[in-house]
Design a protein around this motif. Structure first.
Motif, PDB file in Angstrom:
ATOM      1  N   PHE A  17      46.397 -20.941  74.272  1.00  9.70           N
ATOM      2  CA  PHE A  17      46.521 -19.530  73.939  1.00  9.70           C
ATOM      3  C   PHE A  17      45.486 -19.029  72.941  1.00  9.70           C
ATOM      4  O   PHE A  17      45.099 -17.858  73.008  1.00  9.70           O
ATOM      5  N   TRP A  20      42.376 -18.571  75.047  1.00 11.37           N
ATOM      6  CA  TRP A  20      42.693 -17.483  75.992  1.00 11.37           C
ATOM      7  C   TRP A  20      42.519 -16.134  75.299  1.00 11.37           C
ATOM      8  O   TRP A  20      41.870 -15.235  75.823  1.00 11.37           O
ATOM      9  N   ASP A  21      43.092 -15.991  74.116  1.00 11.19           N
ATOM     10  CA  ASP A  21      43.013 -14.734  73.393  1.00 11.19           C
ATOM     11  C   ASP A  21      41.582 -14.427  72.973  1.00 11.19           C
ATOM     12  O   ASP A  21      41.072 -13.336  73.224  1.00 11.19           O
ATOM     13  N   ASN A  24      39.222 -13.621  75.956  1.00 13.99           N
ATOM     14  CA  ASN A  24      39.518 -12.324  76.567  1.00 13.99           C
ATOM     15  C   ASN A  24      39.058 -11.158  75.706  1.00 13.99           C
ATOM     16  O   ASN A  24      38.863 -10.054  76.209  1.00 13.99           O
ATOM     17  N   ARG A  25      38.843 -11.382  74.425  1.00 13.97           N
ATOM     18  CA  ARG A  25      38.372 -10.308  73.548  1.00 13.97           C
ATOM     19  C   ARG A  25      36.952  -9.869  73.893  1.00 13.97           C
ATOM     20  O   ARG A  25      36.540  -8.767  73.529  1.00 13.97           O
ATOM     21  N   SER A 161      35.723 -21.660  71.462  1.00 18.74           N
ATOM     22  CA  SER A 161      35.602 -20.329  72.062  1.00 18.74           C
ATOM     23  C   SER A 161      34.319 -19.644  71.619  1.00 18.74           C
ATOM     24  O   SER A 161      33.626 -19.020  72.435  1.00 18.74           O
ATOM     25  N   VAL A 181      39.621 -11.296  64.413  1.00 16.52           N
ATOM     26  CA  VAL A 181      40.726 -12.218  64.124  1.00 16.52           C
ATOM     27  C   VAL A 181      40.690 -12.774  62.707  1.00 16.52           C
ATOM     28  O   VAL A 181      41.567 -13.548  62.332  1.00 16.52           O
TER      29      VAL A 181
END
Length: 192
Positions: A17, A20-21, A24-25, A161, A181
């Motif tokens: 996750f 993933w987060d 996707n940003r 990421s 973030v």
């Protein structure tokens, strides 16, 4: 750009996750319409170690044609890295794809032969198993070998990421995503 996160039953929630987060940003914050992140597995859904069932976007074979492929971690890695039928589903190419792993997901990269003779990192409980693939296991949170990277410790998902975003979209986009973030006072600022 198309990115896959490879999932399986008993994956570590945060290791799926968080990337993933963050990944996707690029689309959500950066406005890159053709940026797509997919969860791929061997079934229509997989259940995390914490018991969360999530749907998959496709089967693992789709990873063979994508721009970047990241392998999750968790207890579910143990049977998979020893399963020739599962491993044969991957025909990845480090010459044209970014390939990475979180924690024990490095065992899958090791079993596929992508880490032989290279430095890599993994979760401490998987270090001996990874070394058996001819890998120099190091005590670092992120290790890059060109188009192959390994990260260890759930929060190192940010580094993994960032490597994907930086490699495919450049440093400006990476900084833009990471700023969203950061804890308030360390990136984002409150303005009244």
């Amino acid at each position: 750009m198309k990115i896959a996160i490879i999932c399986f039953d008993d994956f570590t929630d945060l290791d799926v996750f968080l990337p993933w987060d963050l990944l996707n940003r690029v689309r959500l914050v950066g406005g890159i319409a053709d940026w797509e992140v997919k969860l791929l597995g061997t079934a229509s859904s997989h259940v995390s170690m914490a018991g969360l069932r999530i749907p998959m976007h496709g089967m693992v074979e789709e990873a063979n044609t994508l721009d970047a492929v990241l392998f999750a971690s968790g207890r579910g890695v143990q049977p998979l890295f020893k399963d020739p039928a599962y491993l044969s589903r991957f025909q990845l190419s480090p010459d044209r794809q970014l390939i990475g792993s979180m924690c024990s997901g490095a065992l899958l990269l090791g079993a596929l032969g992508y880490l032989t003779g290279k430095r890599a990192t993994t979760y401490p409980t998987a270090a001996v198993q990874l070394a058996a693939f001819g890998v120099e296991v190091v005590n670092e949170s992120f290790v890059n070998n060109g188009n192959i990277s390994t990260a260890a410790g759930c929060l190192a998902g940010q580094d993994l990421s960032a490597w994907v975003i930086d490699s495919l979209m450049g440093n400006e986009m990476t900084q833009r995503v990471l700023e969203t973030v950061q804890p308030v006072g360390q990136g984002l600022e409150i303005t009244l």
